[in-house]
Design a protein around this motif. Structure first.
Motif, PDB file in Angstrom:
ATOM      1  N   ASP A   1       0.781  -1.184   0.096  1.00 46.67           N
ATOM      2  CA  ASP A   1      -0.055  -0.034  -0.057  1.00 46.67           C
ATOM      3  C   ASP A   1       0.906   1.224  -0.036  1.00 46.67           C
ATOM      4  O   ASP A   1       1.791   1.231   0.727  1.00 46.67           O
ATOM      5  CB  ASP A   1      -0.898  -0.119   1.284  1.00 46.67           C
ATOM      6  N   THR A   2       0.531   2.145  -0.721  1.00 45.95           N
ATOM      7  CA  THR A   2       1.071   3.425  -1.048  1.00 45.95           C
ATOM      8  C   THR A   2       0.974   4.300   0.366  1.00 45.95           C
ATOM      9  O   THR A   2      -0.279   4.478   0.634  1.00 45.95           O
ATOM     10  CB  THR A   2       0.929   4.324  -2.073  1.00 45.95           C
ATOM     11  N   ALA A   3       1.966   4.845   1.225  1.00 48.87           N
ATOM     12  CA  ALA A   3       1.862   5.643   2.250  1.00 48.87           C
ATOM     13  C   ALA A   3       1.166   7.135   1.839  1.00 48.87           C
ATOM     14  O   ALA A   3       0.268   7.453   2.408  1.00 48.87           O
ATOM     15  CB  ALA A   3       2.920   5.558   3.044  1.00 48.87           C
ATOM     16  N   VAL A   4       2.027   7.644   1.163  1.00 45.96           N
ATOM     17  CA  VAL A   4       1.628   8.944   0.477  1.00 45.96           C
ATOM     18  C   VAL A   4       1.448   8.858  -1.104  1.00 45.96           C
ATOM     19  O   VAL A   4       2.552   8.672  -1.601  1.00 45.96           O
ATOM     20  CB  VAL A   4       2.771   9.928   0.696  1.00 45.96           C
ATOM     21  N   SER A   5       0.396   9.335  -1.719  1.00 43.63           N
ATOM     22  CA  SER A   5       0.138   9.145  -3.069  1.00 43.63           C
ATOM     23  C   SER A   5      -0.031  10.685  -3.498  1.00 43.63           C
ATOM     24  O   SER A   5      -0.876  11.612  -2.966  1.00 43.63           O
ATOM     25  CB  SER A   5      -0.839   8.259  -3.464  1.00 43.63           C
ATOM     26  N   GLN A   6       0.109  11.006  -4.743  1.00 42.08           N
ATOM     27  CA  GLN A   6      -0.233  12.149  -5.338  1.00 42.08           C
ATOM     28  C   GLN A   6      -0.650  11.888  -6.809  1.00 42.08           C
ATOM     29  O   GLN A   6      -0.387  10.988  -7.423  1.00 42.08           O
ATOM     30  CB  GLN A   6       1.133  12.989  -5.557  1.00 42.08           C
ATOM     31  N   THR A   7      -1.737  12.665  -7.145  1.00 40.38           N
ATOM     32  CA  THR A   7      -1.898  12.733  -8.698  1.00 40.38           C
ATOM     33  C   THR A   7      -2.249  14.182  -9.224  1.00 40.38           C
ATOM     34  O   THR A   7      -2.668  14.965  -8.368  1.00 40.38           O
ATOM     35  CB  THR A   7      -3.288  11.867  -8.732  1.00 40.38           C
ATOM     36  N   CYS A  91       4.258  16.170  -2.145  1.00 42.79           N
ATOM     37  CA  CYS A  91       3.436  16.198  -0.598  1.00 42.79           C
ATOM     38  C   CYS A  91       4.218  15.180   0.339  1.00 42.79           C
ATOM     39  O   CYS A  91       4.859  14.337  -0.247  1.00 42.79           O
ATOM     40  CB  CYS A  91       2.026  15.532  -1.126  1.00 42.79           C
ATOM     41  N   ALA A  92       4.046  15.656   1.476  1.00 45.43           N
ATOM     42  CA  ALA A  92       4.616  14.618   2.643  1.00 45.43           C
ATOM     43  C   ALA A  92       3.612  14.746   3.741  1.00 45.43           C
ATOM     44  O   ALA A  92       2.824  15.809   3.837  1.00 45.43           O
ATOM     45  CB  ALA A  92       5.976  15.294   2.801  1.00 45.43           C
ATOM     46  N   SER A  93       3.980  13.724   4.562  1.00 44.28           N
ATOM     47  CA  SER A  93       3.044  13.780   5.982  1.00 44.28           C
ATOM     48  C   SER A  93       3.933  13.508   7.108  1.00 44.28           C
ATOM     49  O   SER A  93       5.172  12.665   6.835  1.00 44.28           O
ATOM     50  CB  SER A  93       1.873  12.838   6.104  1.00 44.28           C
ATOM     51  N   TYR A  97       5.504  16.633  13.521  1.00 37.97           N
ATOM     52  CA  TYR A  97       6.640  17.319  12.642  1.00 37.97           C
ATOM     53  C   TYR A  97       8.025  16.541  12.970  1.00 37.97           C
ATOM     54  O   TYR A  97       9.013  17.148  12.751  1.00 37.97           O
ATOM     55  CB  TYR A  97       6.826  18.794  13.278  1.00 37.97           C
ATOM     56  N   ASN A  98       7.850  15.299  13.238  1.00 43.81           N
ATOM     57  CA  ASN A  98       9.102  14.412  13.013  1.00 43.81           C
ATOM     58  C   ASN A  98       9.106  13.909  11.584  1.00 43.81           C
ATOM     59  O   ASN A  98       9.266  14.741  10.660  1.00 43.81           O
ATOM     60  CB  ASN A  98       8.853  13.149  14.116  1.00 43.81           C
ATOM     61  N   GLU A  99       9.603  12.560  11.607  1.00 43.80           N
ATOM     62  CA  GLU A  99      10.060  12.049  10.145  1.00 43.80           C
ATOM     63  C   GLU A  99       8.917  12.263   9.381  1.00 43.80           C
ATOM     64  O   GLU A  99       7.695  11.924   9.505  1.00 43.80           O
ATOM     65  CB  GLU A  99      10.344  10.453  10.414  1.00 43.80           C
ATOM     66  N   GLN A 100       9.342  12.867   8.330  1.00 45.31           N
ATOM     67  CA  GLN A 100       8.208  13.051   6.908  1.00 45.31           C
ATOM     68  C   GLN A 100       8.391  12.097   5.762  1.00 45.31           C
ATOM     69  O   GLN A 100       9.322  11.598   5.775  1.00 45.31           O
ATOM     70  CB  GLN A 100       8.640  14.566   6.185  1.00 45.31           C
ATOM     71  N   PHE A 101       7.183  11.420   5.620  1.00 39.90           N
ATOM     72  CA  PHE A 101       6.902  10.678   4.545  1.00 39.90           C
ATOM     73  C   PHE A 101       6.699  11.441   3.221  1.00 39.90           C
ATOM     74  O   PHE A 101       5.422  11.954   3.270  1.00 39.90           O
ATOM     75  CB  PHE A 101       5.945   9.556   4.668  1.00 39.90           C
ATOM     76  N   PHE A 102       7.318  11.406   1.988  1.00 41.64           N
ATOM     77  CA  PHE A 102       7.034  12.102   1.028  1.00 41.64           C
ATOM     78  C   PHE A 102       6.448  11.219   0.000  1.00 41.64           C
ATOM     79  O   PHE A 102       6.691   9.946  -0.230  1.00 41.64           O
ATOM     80  CB  PHE A 102       8.447  12.384   0.173  1.00 41.64           C
TER      81      PHE A 102
END
Lengths: 111, 112
Positions: A1-7, A91-93, A97-102
């Motif tokens: 599963d994709t953690a952070v997705s963009q379209t 985009c990131a989450s 405000y710790n480790e960011q997932f892009f």
């Protein structure tokens, strides 16, 4: 599963158009971000949202507006596109405000 | 704002230890230091984060001197797959006054 997705992954458009980039995260994080990466690889933060509240708003043109319909989504709307808007947008989450997932990035080309 | 400065590029050979230093003279008390790795056509990926002294995980170590005005990312025994751009990020993780500043990135080229 994709953690952070963009379209979309690629977006080619004409100057003056209005476009949107969507972002979704399934990590349950409370903070989401938008970054712009230019041709020289500089990464600049544009916005962050924490629990649907704008926390960071760097000096970006007001043609750019983030919209968060819920905690898992942060979309980026761009009005009246200009040549200088051509870049890769990430985009990131993160949680607190710790480790960011892009996300994988959206390459925007304005003609 | 804590501006960061990194070398633009570095070369290394497989099996060597690589140290990349980031300068952040104006780092604030609440700021943490985070390093990210980015491969072409991908988003950055978290490597390590620290506040002071030394932090080590399974892929890297982070050395931060007492004055915190710089930090050094250490990659032990690099391989060809470590060829990437490495970014230093300084920012407040409290969420109240966050100003996240990425360095310009260091392009690491690992040669066989």
């Amino acid at each position: 599963d994709t953690a952070v997705s963009q379209t979309p992954k690629y977006l080619v458009t004409q100057m003056g158009n209005d476009k949107s980039i969507k972002c979704e995260q399934n990590l349950g994080h409370d903070t989401m971000y938008w970054y712009k990466q230019d041709s020289k690889k500089f990464l600049k933060i544009m916005f962050s949202y924490n629990n649907k509240e704008l926390i960071i708003n760097e000096t970006v043109p007001n043609r750019f507006s983030p919209k968060s319909p819920d905690k898992a989504h942060l979309n980026l709307h761009i009005n009246s596109l200009e040549l200088g808007d051509s870049a890769v947008y990430f985009c990131a989450s993160s949680q607190n405000y710790n480790e960011q997932f892009f996300g994988p990035g959206t390459r925007l080309t304005v003609l | 704002l804590a501006k960061t400065t990194q070398p633009i590029s570095m070369d290394s050979y497989e099996g060597q230890e690589v140290n990349i230093t980031c300068s952040h003279n104006n780092i604030a008390t609440n700021d943490y230091i985070t390093w990210y790795q980015q491969f072409p056509s991908q988003g950055p990926r978290f490597i390590i984060q620290g506040y002071k002294t030394k932090v080590t995980n399974e892929v890297a170590s982070l050395f931060i001197p007492a004055d915190r005005k710089s930090s050094t990312l250490s990659l032990p025994r690099v391989s060809l797959s470590d060829t990437a751009v490495y970014y230093c990020l300084v920012g407040d993780t409290s969420g109240n006054t966050g100003k996240l500043i990425f360095g310009q990135g260091t392009t690491l080229q690992v040669k066989p």
